[in-house]
Design an enzyme around this catalytic site. Structure first.
Site, PDB file in Angstrom:
ATOM      1  N   GLY A   1     -17.948  -8.070  13.686  1.00 34.59           N
ATOM      2  CA  GLY A   1     -19.137  -8.758  14.176  1.00 34.59           C
ATOM      3  C   GLY A   1     -20.350  -7.855  14.050  1.00 34.59           C
TER       4      GLY A   1
ATOM      5  N   CYS B   1     -21.095 -10.570   5.352  1.00 36.58           N
ATOM      6  CA  CYS B   1     -21.557  -9.209   5.606  1.00 36.58           C
ATOM      7  C   CYS B   1     -21.828  -8.465   4.298  1.00 36.58           C
ATOM      8  CB  CYS B   1     -20.548  -8.460   6.454  1.00 36.58           C
ATOM      9  SG  CYS B   1     -18.878  -8.746   5.911  1.00 36.58           S
TER      10      CYS B   1
ATOM     11  N   ASN C   1     -18.416 -16.149  10.858  1.00 39.64           N
ATOM     12  CA  ASN C   1     -18.721 -16.469   9.460  1.00 39.64           C
ATOM     13  C   ASN C   1     -17.510 -16.646   8.551  1.00 39.64           C
ATOM     14  OD1 ASN C   1     -18.287 -13.688   9.578  1.00 39.64           O
ATOM     15  ND2 ASN C   1     -19.702 -13.277   7.895  1.00 39.64           N
TER      16      ASN C   1
ATOM     17  N   GLU D   1     -15.635  -3.449  12.210  1.00 42.23           N
ATOM     18  CA  GLU D   1     -16.058  -3.955  10.893  1.00 42.23           C
ATOM     19  C   GLU D   1     -17.386  -4.663  11.135  1.00 42.23           C
ATOM     20  OE1 GLU D   1     -14.786  -3.876   7.847  1.00 42.23           O
ATOM     21  OE2 GLU D   1     -12.698  -3.246   8.104  1.00 42.23           O
TER      22      GLU D   1
HETATM   23  P1  NAP Z   1     -21.372 -11.162  17.077  1.00 41.02           P
HETATM   24  O1  NAP Z   1     -22.451 -11.943  17.720  1.00 41.02           O
HETATM   25  O2  NAP Z   1     -21.325  -9.699  17.284  1.00 41.02           O
HETATM   26  O3  NAP Z   1     -20.008 -11.829  17.574  1.00 41.02           O
HETATM   27  C1  NAP Z   1     -18.762 -11.378  17.124  1.00 41.02           C
HETATM   28  C2  NAP Z   1     -17.719 -11.615  18.192  1.00 41.02           C
HETATM   29  O4  NAP Z   1     -18.002 -10.769  19.308  1.00 41.02           O
HETATM   30  C3  NAP Z   1     -17.718 -13.048  18.738  1.00 41.02           C
HETATM   31  O5  NAP Z   1     -16.388 -13.436  18.997  1.00 41.02           O
HETATM   32  C4  NAP Z   1     -18.506 -12.903  20.018  1.00 41.02           C
HETATM   33  O6  NAP Z   1     -18.201 -13.894  20.974  1.00 41.02           O
HETATM   34  C5  NAP Z   1     -17.991 -11.557  20.484  1.00 41.02           C
HETATM   35  N1  NAP Z   1     -18.799 -10.910  21.508  1.00 41.02           N
HETATM   36  C6  NAP Z   1     -20.121 -10.983  21.737  1.00 41.02           C
HETATM   37  N2  NAP Z   1     -20.465 -10.236  22.810  1.00 41.02           N
HETATM   38  C7  NAP Z   1     -19.328  -9.669  23.279  1.00 41.02           C
HETATM   39  C8  NAP Z   1     -19.008  -8.809  24.361  1.00 41.02           C
HETATM   40  N3  NAP Z   1     -19.939  -8.354  25.205  1.00 41.02           N
HETATM   41  N4  NAP Z   1     -17.714  -8.435  24.539  1.00 41.02           N
HETATM   42  C9  NAP Z   1     -16.757  -8.869  23.700  1.00 41.02           C
HETATM   43  N5  NAP Z   1     -16.997  -9.699  22.659  1.00 41.02           N
HETATM   44  C10 NAP Z   1     -18.260 -10.095  22.446  1.00 41.02           C
HETATM   45  O7  NAP Z   1     -21.342 -11.406  15.507  1.00 41.02           O
HETATM   46  P2  NAP Z   1     -21.459 -12.782  14.698  1.00 41.02           P
HETATM   47  O8  NAP Z   1     -22.865 -13.258  14.772  1.00 41.02           O
HETATM   48  O9  NAP Z   1     -20.369 -13.717  15.075  1.00 41.02           O
HETATM   49  O10 NAP Z   1     -21.129 -12.280  13.228  1.00 41.02           O
HETATM   50  C11 NAP Z   1     -22.085 -11.801  12.371  1.00 41.02           C
HETATM   51  C12 NAP Z   1     -21.989 -10.310  12.206  1.00 41.02           C
HETATM   52  O11 NAP Z   1     -20.666  -9.944  11.830  1.00 41.02           O
HETATM   53  C13 NAP Z   1     -22.873  -9.807  11.087  1.00 41.02           C
HETATM   54  O12 NAP Z   1     -23.496  -8.625  11.467  1.00 41.02           O
HETATM   55  C14 NAP Z   1     -21.883  -9.547   9.961  1.00 41.02           C
HETATM   56  O13 NAP Z   1     -22.317  -8.624   9.007  1.00 41.02           O
HETATM   57  C15 NAP Z   1     -20.706  -9.062  10.710  1.00 41.02           C
HETATM   58  N6  NAP Z   1     -19.493  -9.193   9.906  1.00 41.02           N
HETATM   59  C16 NAP Z   1     -18.884  -8.060   9.442  1.00 41.02           C
HETATM   60  C17 NAP Z   1     -17.765  -8.178   8.635  1.00 41.02           C
HETATM   61  C18 NAP Z   1     -17.023  -6.980   8.114  1.00 41.02           C
HETATM   62  O14 NAP Z   1     -15.865  -7.129   7.731  1.00 41.02           O
HETATM   63  N7  NAP Z   1     -17.603  -5.811   8.094  1.00 41.02           N
HETATM   64  C19 NAP Z   1     -17.283  -9.429   8.307  1.00 41.02           C
HETATM   65  C20 NAP Z   1     -17.951 -10.549   8.804  1.00 41.02           C
HETATM   66  C21 NAP Z   1     -19.045 -10.421   9.610  1.00 41.02           C
HETATM   67  P3  NAP Z   1     -19.137 -15.214  21.162  1.00 41.02           P
HETATM   68  O15 NAP Z   1     -19.064 -15.940  19.876  1.00 41.02           O
HETATM   69  O16 NAP Z   1     -18.458 -15.936  22.270  1.00 41.02           O
HETATM   70  O17 NAP Z   1     -20.506 -14.723  21.501  1.00 41.02           O
END
Ligand code: NAP
Length: 473
Positions: A230, A284, A154, A250
């Site tokens: 994530g 987020c 995002n 985060e």
């Molecule tokens: P996500 O599906 O958890 O993916 C985040 C990252 O993790 C991606 O690079 C993903 O790779 C990777 N990943 C997935 N499965 C993994 C595994 N088994 N081992 C290692 N890496 C893995 O999250 P998203 O949909 O991209 O992002 C949305 C989430 O992020 C929301 O919940 C949002 O609130 C949160 N977020 C938090 C913050 C903060 O600062 N607190 C900021 C922004 C977003 P792939 O893309 O290849 O699957």
């Protein structure tokens, strides 16, 4: 407008490599392929770790690290437009928001450069204890070791910046795994670091199957810290599987906003309209759950709804678009399902405009509805009338999340009460809780995470304190 096709190779050990396989990057708006990136697997991830380990054998002095960080900030300044277009193409982020993100990445690098020059250990007052009399002691901060960084879709540029820039400031080499949907901005940042004079191996980027790459990063003992942004399921899972590493998380939020009876209601409604739907709510800290004291409720809703209806829904490449697509069809189906299964009244939105979800306001949903307690991550906010500030605080705290919360009030007492009682990493007064400036300590409690980002705080996490004790003559 048809986006230009961007092709990028992987950066490993200072070489831009092809692997014979490619990951396609598609526009979440049109579905068109906007780029392709060489695909990595376990082998390339191991090579990246080898390169990072080698790089750290010749430490870069702080002044060199700072110079490189400053040069990247300057390059981001010159290439703002290109960076914003790349973000918009791959994430479907409207240009307005993409430009803000590109600017913020410049700020993140600038603050990291300051850290590189100023971050230091501290003196320990040894004679404060009998045992320490006659001794001098101080701490130095040593780079923790190789950092594995995993980033979400995002904020494909600035959240990568929040990992790469502090790691360099701290003196750590990085293996970065960006989100598969949005790797182009991350690779641009790596390119800018290289052009700024970063020697081989200090930044390595691998794009490919998450579990395969993730397994290597979790299992390889050379990785000392995993910095992950994530979703909670993935993040907490990584932490469980890597008990000997520092794993900084985060994660998500279901962001609450309280509007007290004494608030500037017009300000509150304007801020909610701007911050619940920007990038289709995929931040987020997108304003999601609004609790309004009953005496202000009707006025708040009367101001909010026309502002929401006036938002322009459309192509992210258009400069006047406010709300674009969500990241993919699964996300769209889930969000529509959450809207339909809520027991609240849909005041506006709740349906598609073309392929896009219209900005949606749901009134008085049940507390157990998904939209009330889970992270929607879509263009949806709820408005709920409450009888007191205490009730608002209780409802705001009624989720497993704790990243940021906001309150609108003109009374210092209310602001302080909320700051004390809201169980969140940050409480924002008279501004949307979506607010973030890049030097702030940013992070959550409860299920939202276990760390703080912002270069000053991230550099602390990416270093170990070493104590030096000297016997005085
Ligand atoms: P996500 O599906 O958890 O993916 C985040 C990252 O993790 C991606 O690079 C993903 O790779 C990777 N990943 C997935 N499965 C993994 C595994 N088994 N081992 C290692 N890496 C893995 O999250 P998203 O949909 O991209 O992002 C949305 C989430 O992020 C929301 O919940 C949002 O609130 C949160 N977020 C938090 C913050 C903060 O600062 N607190 C900021 C922004 C977003 P792939 O893309 O290849 O699957």
């Amino acid at each position: 407008m048809v986006a230009a096709l961007t092709e990028k190779r992987l950066l490993i050990g200072g070489e831009w490599i092809e692997t014979g396989e490619w990951v396609e990057v598609r526009s979440p708006y049109s579905g068109d392929v906007v780029g392709r990136v060489a695909k990595a697997g376990a082998r390339e991830t191991c090579q990246a770790l080898d390169a990072a380990e080698r790089a750290m054998q010749e430490p870069l002095p702080a002044h060199k690290r700072a110079e490189i960080l400053v040069r990247v900030a300057a390059a981001l300044g010159r290439r703002q437009d290109e960076a914003a277009r790349l973000i918009s193409d791959e994430a479907g982020k409207p240009m307005k928001a993409a430009r803000v993100e590109a600017q913020r990445a410049m700020s993140t690098y600038t603050f990291a450069a300051v850290e590189a020059r100023t971050f230091a250990g501290e003196m320990v007052p040894m004679d404060a204890a009998q045992a320490g009399a006659g001794k001098l002691a101080f701490t130095v901060r040593e780079p923790i070791g190789v950092v594995a960084a995993i980033s979400p879709f995002n904020f494909p540029l600035n959240l990568v910046a929040h990992k790469l820039a502090p790691a360099l400031a701290a003196g750590c080499a990085v293996v970065l795994k960006p989100a598969s949907q949005t790797p182009l901005s991350a690779l641009l940042l790596a390119e800018l670091e290289e052009e700024a004079g970063l020697p081989a191996g200090w930044v390595n980027v691998v794009v490919g199957p998450a579990a395969e790459i993730g397994d290597v990063l979790v299992e390889d003992e050379r990785v000392k810290l995993i910095t992950f942004t994530g979703s909670g399921g993935v993040g907490w899972g990584l932490r469980e599987r890597a008990p000997k590493k520092r794993v900084n998380l985060e994660l998500g939020n279901a962001t609450p906003v309280i509007v007290a009876a004494d608030a500037d209601v017009s300000l509150a409604a304007t801020k909610v309209a701007q911050n619940a739907f920007s990038f289709a709510g995929q931040s987020c800290i997108s304003a999601q759950r609004v609790y309004v004291e009953r005496s202000a409720y009707e006025e708040f809703v009367a101001i909010l709804l026309p502002l929401v209806d006036a938002l322009k829904v459309g192509a992210p490449s258009e400069e006047d678009t406010d709300v674009g697509p969500v990241i993919d069809e699964d996300a769209r189906a889930r969000i529509l399902d959450w809207i339909q299964t809520s027991r609240g009244e849909v005041f506006t939105g709740g349906e598609l405009e073309g392929e896009l979800i219209r900005p949606t306001v749901i009134a008085n949903p049940a507390p157990e509805d998904k939209v009330s307690c889970e992270e929607v991550f879509g263009p949806v906010c709820t408005v709920t009338a409450v009888d007191s500030l205490e009730e608002a605080i209780t409802l705001a705290n009624g989720t497993r999340y704790g990243l940021q919360a906001g309150i609108f009030t003109t009374t210092l007492d209310n602001a302080l009460r909320a700051a004390q009682a809201l169980e969140f990493g940050g409480v924002v007064v008279n501004e949307a809780p979506t607010f973030r400036s890049d030097q702030m300590p940013y992070g959550g409690v409860k299920d939202s995470g276990n760390t703080r980002e912002g270069p000053h705080y991230a550099v602390r996490e990416m270093t170990e304190e070493r104590l030096v004790v000297l016997e005085l003559p």
